[in-house]
Design a protein around this motif. Structure first.
Motif, PDB file in Angstrom:
ATOM      1  N   PHE A  14      26.580  15.641  -2.792  1.00 48.75           N
ATOM      2  CA  PHE A  14      25.854  16.095  -1.599  1.00 48.75           C
ATOM      3  C   PHE A  14      26.789  16.545  -0.476  1.00 48.75           C
ATOM      4  O   PHE A  14      26.351  16.750   0.651  1.00 48.75           O
ATOM      5  CB  PHE A  14      24.903  15.016  -1.064  1.00 48.75           C
ATOM      6  N   VAL A  15      28.068  16.646  -0.767  1.00 47.15           N
ATOM      7  CA  VAL A  15      29.021  17.151   0.227  1.00 47.15           C
ATOM      8  C   VAL A  15      29.960  18.134  -0.465  1.00 47.15           C
ATOM      9  O   VAL A  15      30.428  17.885  -1.574  1.00 47.15           O
ATOM     10  CB  VAL A  15      29.859  16.007   0.848  1.00 47.15           C
ATOM     11  N   ASP A  16      30.196  19.267   0.185  1.00 45.77           N
ATOM     12  CA  ASP A  16      31.136  20.263  -0.345  1.00 45.77           C
ATOM     13  C   ASP A  16      32.554  19.760  -0.056  1.00 45.77           C
ATOM     14  O   ASP A  16      32.981  19.707   1.100  1.00 45.77           O
ATOM     15  CB  ASP A  16      30.884  21.612   0.326  1.00 45.77           C
ATOM     16  N   ASN A  17      33.275  19.369  -1.116  1.00 46.58           N
ATOM     17  CA  ASN A  17      34.606  18.776  -0.877  1.00 46.58           C
ATOM     18  C   ASN A  17      35.584  19.778  -0.263  1.00 46.58           C
ATOM     19  O   ASN A  17      36.574  19.394   0.353  1.00 46.58           O
ATOM     20  CB  ASN A  17      35.187  18.156  -2.154  1.00 46.58           C
ATOM     21  N   ASN A  18      35.319  21.078  -0.416  1.00 49.05           N
ATOM     22  CA  ASN A  18      36.168  22.081   0.241  1.00 49.05           C
ATOM     23  C   ASN A  18      36.039  21.993   1.756  1.00 49.05           C
ATOM     24  O   ASN A  18      37.025  22.140   2.491  1.00 49.05           O
ATOM     25  CB  ASN A  18      35.788  23.487  -0.222  1.00 49.05           C
ATOM     26  N   LEU A  19      34.808  21.735   2.218  1.00 51.51           N
ATOM     27  CA  LEU A  19      34.600  21.594   3.662  1.00 51.51           C
ATOM     28  C   LEU A  19      35.330  20.373   4.193  1.00 51.51           C
ATOM     29  O   LEU A  19      35.949  20.416   5.262  1.00 51.51           O
ATOM     30  CB  LEU A  19      33.102  21.485   3.965  1.00 51.51           C
ATOM     31  N   VAL A  20      35.277  19.279   3.438  1.00 46.56           N
ATOM     32  CA  VAL A  20      35.983  18.062   3.856  1.00 46.56           C
ATOM     33  C   VAL A  20      37.486  18.316   3.909  1.00 46.56           C
ATOM     34  O   VAL A  20      38.184  17.877   4.831  1.00 46.56           O
ATOM     35  CB  VAL A  20      35.658  16.896   2.905  1.00 46.56           C
ATOM     36  N   ALA A  21      38.001  19.058   2.922  1.00 46.87           N
ATOM     37  CA  ALA A  21      39.431  19.387   2.914  1.00 46.87           C
ATOM     38  C   ALA A  21      39.808  20.200   4.139  1.00 46.87           C
ATOM     39  O   ALA A  21      40.859  19.979   4.754  1.00 46.87           O
ATOM     40  CB  ALA A  21      39.778  20.147   1.640  1.00 46.87           C
ATOM     41  N   TYR A  22      38.955  21.144   4.521  1.00 42.73           N
ATOM     42  CA  TYR A  22      39.230  21.949   5.721  1.00 42.73           C
ATOM     43  C   TYR A  22      39.170  21.090   6.985  1.00 42.73           C
ATOM     44  O   TYR A  22      39.909  21.334   7.948  1.00 42.73           O
ATOM     45  CB  TYR A  22      38.234  23.104   5.832  1.00 42.73           C
ATOM     46  N   PHE A  23      38.315  20.076   6.987  1.00 37.95           N
ATOM     47  CA  PHE A  23      38.233  19.172   8.139  1.00 37.95           C
ATOM     48  C   PHE A  23      39.582  18.513   8.411  1.00 37.95           C
ATOM     49  O   PHE A  23      39.989  18.344   9.564  1.00 37.95           O
ATOM     50  CB  PHE A  23      37.162  18.106   7.871  1.00 37.95           C
TER      51      PHE A  23
END
Length: 519
Positions: free
Chosen positions: A117-126
């Motif tokens: 339920f979370v895009d891990n690419n977005l977390v990496a960019y965070f």
């Protein structure tokens, strides 16, 4: 975004980041069960030096696979952190794993592995965004640490968009970054071309090709025998001056009530031994008027032994004498920094380590080993740790020496004895033995003039490229800032809001915890 009140779009939620993933510590192993080369039943392990925005696979260590648990194999989408390092600049750096990796990560690192339920690419960019970088910087300043605690990561506030918007944000970031990366690649290509041009100029200069016309028009060129005579005369004169300086230092020492170590008598200057390695001088053709000599034949070469432990060398912010260190000699010469200071009155017994301008600095240990820099004439300096000094016996253009040792062949001669070890180093003896192409002072000045007339434009272009690369990084950070403020892509009212997504994440997490309890 990290702490405190956070503005967010209506459909977003602010959550603790440990709700959407798990922080996993790395492998602890015994040194005797590791290897720097791949061997049977040993698997590669990434460490802090392998992380800097992207993951590199250089300088790996290999560890017995018995130390690996099932979760210790890196998976595509994992985010790898440097949690502890000897270099504070590495602490907190992260990079996303792009493909499954048949290996793990060391105890000084950690991996954040996201749930569904979370895009891990977005977390990496965070973890690349300016808010996170500011947060890590503040932690380092606040407690002067070289390591992060688990809670430094798990207590972070994360702005959670709806899942559909997460995908749109990632797609937009990647579109913009793709265009930005193409521009950066072009700039770096231009940088490499300038390096090639710089080396071509230096090669021609020290083959005598830039001053061919000057030599034809010079009615009294200096020949080999005259150069040798000048060098010998200057060395004898320098030794006499050193003896006189030593006698004055001894006289001062005898008048001191609380006597420190008696000044050592200067050793008689002798010609250095011939180089112990094959420098292939024959491949470097020089004009017949020129001379092959060695650094130790034309310069007094020394270092300040025991600098950090000396009884009379103490750093003091109010000191009147700037200390030069290895960081002041860069790949392209002298670099100004925030200098450490000492009181000149406290180091009078170390007069040979005073720098008055015109000396050549040589880094003899560490990552910058072989870097050289001419000391500027703007002020008096003091010789610091990890850097040697070559003070010419006779009048020499120190930029001539600097440029020659920055040329590809010159640097290869200087660093020929460095071995492939963890801490590269040069001895004062090998520095003295380094071959040098020598000519008259008049021609040295002309060579420097010819080099700088060509490289001045090159330097300006390099400066512009460096500025453009800084601007590119600033733009990258601006894109990420907008992304996590909800300003990079429009919100869609039809998206399932993050509040519903958050409940699904909590339910999934509860299920995972229940499975762990059953096991």
């Amino acid at each position: 975004m990290i702490e405190g009140v956070i503005d967010k779009p209506n459909q977003w939620e602010i959550i603790k980041i440990d709700l959407i993933g798990e922080l996993l510590r790395g492998i602890t192993y015994k040194k005797e069960h590791s290897s720097i080369a791949p061997i049977k039943n040993y698997l590669p392990v990434l460490r802090a030096n392998n992380i800097n925005g992207v993951i590199n696979h250089e300088d790996l260590v290999y560890v017995d696979k018995l130390y690996f648990s099932d979760f210790h194999f890196l998976m595509k989408g994992d985010i790898l952190f440097a949690m502890s390092s000897g270099s504070k600049n590495l602490v907190g750096k992260s990079a996303q794993v792009k493909e499954d990796f048949k290996g793990g990560w060391g105890a000084f690192c950690a991996v954040f592995r996201t749930h569904n339920f979370v895009d891990n690419n977005l977390v990496a960019y965070f973890f690349q965004a300016p808010s996170y970088k500011t947060y890590i910087s503040n932690i380092s300043k606040g407690v002067n640490i070289n390591n992060l605690k688990r809670e430094h990561i798990t207590n972070l506030n994360f702005p959670l968009p709806p899942l559909a918007e997460q995908h749109r944000i990632v797609a937009k970031i990647e579109e913009l970054f793709s265009s930005l990366d193409k521009g950066i690649e072009a700039l770096k290509t231009a940088q490499q071309q300038l390096k090639v041009y710089r080396q071509a100029v230096l090669k021609y200069a020290f083959e005598g090709r830039l001053t061919e016309e000057w030599r034809r028009n010079n009615s009294h060129p200096v020949r080999n025998k005259m150069l040798i005579s000048q060098i010998e005369e200057a060395r004898n004169k320098y030794y006499k001056e050193q003896l006189a300086e030593w006698e004055r230092a001894v006289s001062m020492w005898e008048k001191i009530a609380d006597k420190s170590k008696k000044p050592s008598k200067p050793s008689k200057l002798i010609e250095p031994e011939p180089p112990s390695v094959d420098h292939e001088n024959k491949k470097w053709a020089i004009p017949h008027e020129w001379l092959w000599t060695q650094i130790g034949s034309i310069c007094f070469v020394t270092k300040l032994a025991g600098f950090e432990y000396s009884d009379y060398v103490k750093y003091n912010d109010n000191g009147d004498l700037s200390v030069l260190k290895a960081e002041n000699a860069g790949p392209n010469g002298f670099k100004r920094t925030e200098y450490s200071k000492v009181y000149s009155s406290s180091v009078q017994m170390l007069r040979r380590s005073f720098l008055f301008g015109g000396e050549l600095l040589v880094v003899f240990v560490g990552a910058g080993t072989g870097n050289v820099a001419a000391v500027p004439n703007d002020q008096k300096y003091f010789l610091g740790p990890n850097i040697g000094m070559a003070r010419p016996y006779l009048e020499i253009n120190s930029k001539y020496l600097e440029y020659q040792l920055q040329s590809a062949l010159g640097k290869r001669m200087l660093t020929a004895t460095i071995k492939a070890v963890a801490q590269p180093s040069l001895s004062m003896g090998t520095i003295r033995q380094t071959p040098i192409v020598f000519t008259s002072l008049e021609e040295q000045n002309k060579i420097v003039q010819e080099i700088e007339s060509r490289l001045s434009v090159c330097d300006k272009i390099e400066e512009n490229i460096a500025q453009s690369l800084q601007q590119a990084e600033a733009l990258r950070q601006s894109i990420l800032k907008k992304a996590f403020e909800g300003k990079l892509v429009p919100q869609d009212p039809s998206d399932e809001p993050a509040s519903v997504l958050m409940e699904k994440i909590k339910a999934e997490r509860a299920g995972l915890n229940k499975k762990k309890l059953v096991k």
